[in-house]
Design an enzyme around this catalytic site. Structure first.
Site, PDB file in Angstrom:
ATOM      1  CG  ASP A  19      44.270  82.671  15.811  1.00 34.39           C
ATOM      2  OD1 ASP A  19      43.941  82.894  16.758  1.00 34.39           O
ATOM      3  OD2 ASP A  19      44.016  83.407  14.686  1.00 34.39           O
TER       4      ASP A  19
HETATM    5  C1  GLC Z   1      43.593  86.885  14.992  1.00 31.08           C
HETATM    6  C2  GLC Z   1      42.682  86.413  16.059  1.00 31.08           C
HETATM    7  C3  GLC Z   1      41.612  85.366  15.756  1.00 31.08           C
HETATM    8  C4  GLC Z   1      40.917  85.862  14.649  1.00 31.08           C
HETATM    9  C5  GLC Z   1      42.023  85.558  13.450  1.00 31.08           C
HETATM   10  C6  GLC Z   1      41.572  85.970  12.224  1.00 31.08           C
HETATM   11  O1  GLC Z   1      44.970  86.822  15.433  1.00 31.08           O
HETATM   12  O2  GLC Z   1      43.420  85.484  17.459  1.00 31.08           O
HETATM   13  O3  GLC Z   1      40.655  85.288  16.812  1.00 31.08           O
HETATM   14  O4  GLC Z   1      39.917  85.127  14.277  1.00 31.08           O
HETATM   15  O5  GLC Z   1      43.189  86.059  13.855  1.00 31.08           O
HETATM   16  O6  GLC Z   1      41.421  87.431  12.189  1.00 31.08           O
END
Ligand code: GLC
Length: 726
Positions: free
Chosen positions: A267
């Site tokens: 993430d």
């Molecule tokens: C965010 C979220 C995730 C998302 C990623 C990219 O922090 O936790 O669900 O897909 O970053 O935006």
């Protein structure tokens, strides 16, 4: 491209190119490299060189056919081996045509509409140049204090698994290379991100492995088994180790036990966050733990590009791990046909034709109608009487903030507010709309509201949370409506008019101060681009609500976690014996939620017969047939979601009071009687034992059928034969 050619391509890559392929960066890095302030600090401070950008493997949150075409073409001019970029983004419940938030979608219990919503989202995203969506989010949720419950389909592992499969099917289809208007799905957040202590965002997750496997893993497993091309690691710890560096969870369970050979992506910054967690001394150790865990792509932090070369040199990292990660990424690019068609589905003309097309809007409307849940309707206040004069009062009377937190590319201007939609249906002169602030009602607004209410036959309060009060980074300790709205309810209530409320919110709320006061309550969640029309049609009775809650509404935040599949305990509270002290209960609140899992009302009525069992026993070779007649005893057609639950009376470990095992949606005309038929198998009675074996135990079971998890009719059966060791 066959695997041999991909392997040959890997062999031609320099070590630096291989490591850069594991780097994911936001679009700004590919568009002039201007410095923007990121969650991870200024871009400049990331220390990402132009060489890394030129050899990086994927970009996130960039879209638009012309933009992607420009960036991909420029990128390929500078990429030595002509390896195309992957473009990924959060397309969670729609791209430009925004569908109801997933928690709403779950309440439709309609897998076909769910799959269609993903299909539409994929089509719109792909012609806008995207290849991968960071969806479906399938985290099981039991704590509405957590802001991201809005992204989940709810508290039940079985239902979440069904939706996970439907969404993967809708996004991916069956031929990602041939059908360029599909997306690769990235199931997230692995694992158990939905169980943070206290419901506090990014907080610790700590549970037994048995609990994890029984409740939190099934939906991820379903998405992987359905063929999800990617998995995203979650921010949280799992049994003390952050998921992004958790070798047991990733290499052991996800890849080893489940056989997942797709791409595992972190993430945002979750690799570097191993340091903040206290699971790594520094970025170097974070890189080591993540690559050892089998994490392929690092999103938006530079631990890999800064430290893998030295880790390989020092022998701490096996170069094979890098090659494996690179190969998985190249396989994904090949699966998407990017080597032959690096622009894939990007098509400005199709983009203009498809985004927000009438067909797509219609799909969003249908899902919005079926996602709304009628929570109360006393005195038949809803649907609104044909000639009623209506006062529509509240922050959502004319607000277009109905798309939800993860609507990303969606635009509020494309969403018709409830007031405008209702005015179209009621006709001029029958609707007076009085908007006000979400957490502040001025004296003038209050006066106008009360005046409108006095001259109306029926009042409709349009209340709720702002969209940014749920979603990521939006945990709340007090989940009631804002005080100003509750005061508005109180003042309007004093007028004694029939009063309905429509809720726009991203979580189950504590409805104290509203639920008892209103005659009717319609839960609309964040219903998306067509939400205004959908809610208006439900209010005027053009459509009949059919939604059923997939997450319990607590009576008070102090009850949390409160969910339908609770355990009995050794001293279960006995209804009617409120005076008992030494039982499992509170002094100041009943045990049961205000509104249970599966609950939802209709404008018609349904009457259940007794469940009919084909036998009083079930075995591994003899499934159990169950049927139940359901009559529509009202004056309108309606859809009833007939739910079948079981209870394993005595297990090797204690078993929940209810477990959803199947459901049937029956569309019934007025006066019609339908029959819901089920076939229960021994496999559905299996569960994780204390030694983690997945098996069923012979013995007594109860069976419940009904329109929710509380109001059910009961039967009994016995599982006979040997325990099924599995
Ligand atoms: C965010 C979220 C995730 C998302 C990623 C990219 O922090 O936790 O669900 O897909 O970053 O935006």
């Amino acid at each position: 491209m066959d695997e041999q050619r991909l392997l040959a391509l890997v062999d031609r890559m320099t070590p630096e190119e291989k490591i850069a392929q594991l780097q994911q960066l936001i679009g700004a890095f590919y568009e002039g490299f201007h410095d923007v302030e990121l969650l991870t600090g200024p871009m400049e401070e990331l220390g990402i060189s132009q060489e890394v950008v030129r050899a990086s493997g994927s970009a996130l949150n960039l879209s638009g056919a012309e933009t992607i075409t420009r960036v991909q073409q420029a990128y390929l001019e500078n990429n030595r081996l002509g390896i195309p970029l992957l473009f990924m983004a959060d397309v969670v419940h729609g791209f430009k045509t925004i569908f109801p938030i997933p928690l709403a979608m779950g309440c439709s219990w309609n897998l076909e509409l769910a799959e269609e919503s993903a299909r539409v989202a994929a089509r719109e995203s792909a012609v806008s140049g995207l290849h991968v969506t960071f969806a479906p989010m399938v985290d099981l949720v039991r704590d509405p204090r957590w802001g991201r419950v809005m992204e989940s389909t709810g508290e039940d592992p079985y239902l979440n698994a069904l939706f996970a499969r439907a969404m993967v099917r809708g996004y991916q289809g069956s031929d990602l290379k041939g059908d360029t208007e599909r997306l690769a799905a990235c199931v997230k957040h692995f694992a158990a991100y939905g169980a943070p202590e206290g419901g506090r965002e990014y907080n610790t997750v700590d549970m037994s492995e048995r609990n994890l496997r029984e409740y939190y893993l099934p939906a991820y497993r379903a998405a992987v088994d359905e063929g999800a091309a990617l998995v995203m690691a979650s921010f949280n710890t799992v049994d003390g180790i952050p998921a992004s560096g958790n070798e047991k969870l990733m290499r052991g369970l996800l890849r080893g036990e489940w056989g997942f050979d797709g791409v595992l992506i972190s993430d945002w910054a979750s690799v570097r966050e191993l340091v903040a967690h206290g699971a790594a001394e520094d970025d170097r150790e974070a890189a080591l733990r993540a690559i050892r865990a089998g994490l392929d792509i690092e999103m938006m932090t530079p631990c890999y590009v800064h430290h893998l070369p030295e880790l390989i040199e020092q022998g701490a990292v096996d170069p094979k791990w890098i090659d494996e990660a690179v190969l998985r990424i190249l396989k994904l690019k090949d699966k998407l046909g990017l080597f032959e068609k690096p622009l894939r589905g990007a098509d400005p003309a199709r983009e203009k034709e498809l985004l927000l097309s009438p067909e797509h809007r219609r799909a969003a409307y249908e899902l919005a109608v079926e996602s709304c849940v009628l929570l109360k309707n006393e005195g038949g206040v809803l649907p609104l009487a044909p000639e009623a004069k209506v006062a529509l009062i509240g922050p959502y009377a004319e607000s277009d903030d109905i798309l939800g937190w993860w609507s990303c590319n969606g635009e509020r201007k494309d969403a018709q507010p409830l007031g405008a939609a209702l005015a179209e249906r009621l006709g001029a002169g029958r609707l007076t709309a009085v908007p006000c602030g979400l957490d502040r009602v001025t004296a003038a607004e209050l006066d106008a509201a009360l005046a409108a209410a006095r001259s109306a036959d029926t009042v409709v309060l349009a209340l709720g949370e702002a969209s940014e009060m749920s979603g990521e980074g939006a945990a709340r300790t007090d989940i009631r409506l804002p005080a100003a709205q509750l005061e508005l309810v109180r003042r309007v209530k004093e007028l004694g008019k029939p009063m309905a409320a429509v809720l726009f919110n991203g979580r189950p709320l504590d409805l104290s101060g509203l639920y008892e006061e209103a005659d009717a309550v319609l839960e609309a969640w964040f219903p998306g681009t067509e939400g205004g029309a959908a809610v208006a049609d439900l209010l005027v009775g053009r459509r009949n609500p059919s939604g059923r809650l997939t997450m319990s509404f607590p009576r008070a935040v102090g009850q949390i976690p409160v969910h339908y599949n609770q355990f009995s305990t050794g001293r279960p509270f006995q209804p009617g014996r409120e005076g008992d002290r030494y039982v499992s209960k509170y002094l100041d609140c009943p045990n049961d939620p205000l509104l249970p899992f599966g609950f939802g009302l209709s404008y018609t009525d349904f009457r259940y017969g007794e469940p009919v069992l084909g036998s009083d026993r079930i075995s591994r070779d003899e499934p159990l047939r169950v049927s139940v007649e359901v009559a529509n005893t009202g004056r309108r057609a309606g859809v009833e979601t007939v739910q079948l639950y079981i209870r394993d009376v005595a297990g090797e470990v204690v078993r929940p009071l209810r477990e959803l095992k199947a459901y049937v949606r029956l569309a019934l005309e007025p006066g019609e009687t339908g029959k819901a038929e089920f076939l229960l198998t021994e496999e559905q009675l299996r569960y994780h034992h204390s030694d983690l074996s997945f098996a069923s135990d012979p013995g007594a079971f109860r069976l419940y059928v009904g329109g929710n998890s509380r109001d059910t009719r009961e039967a009994a059966f016995t599982l006979v034969g040997q325990a099924s060791a599995f």
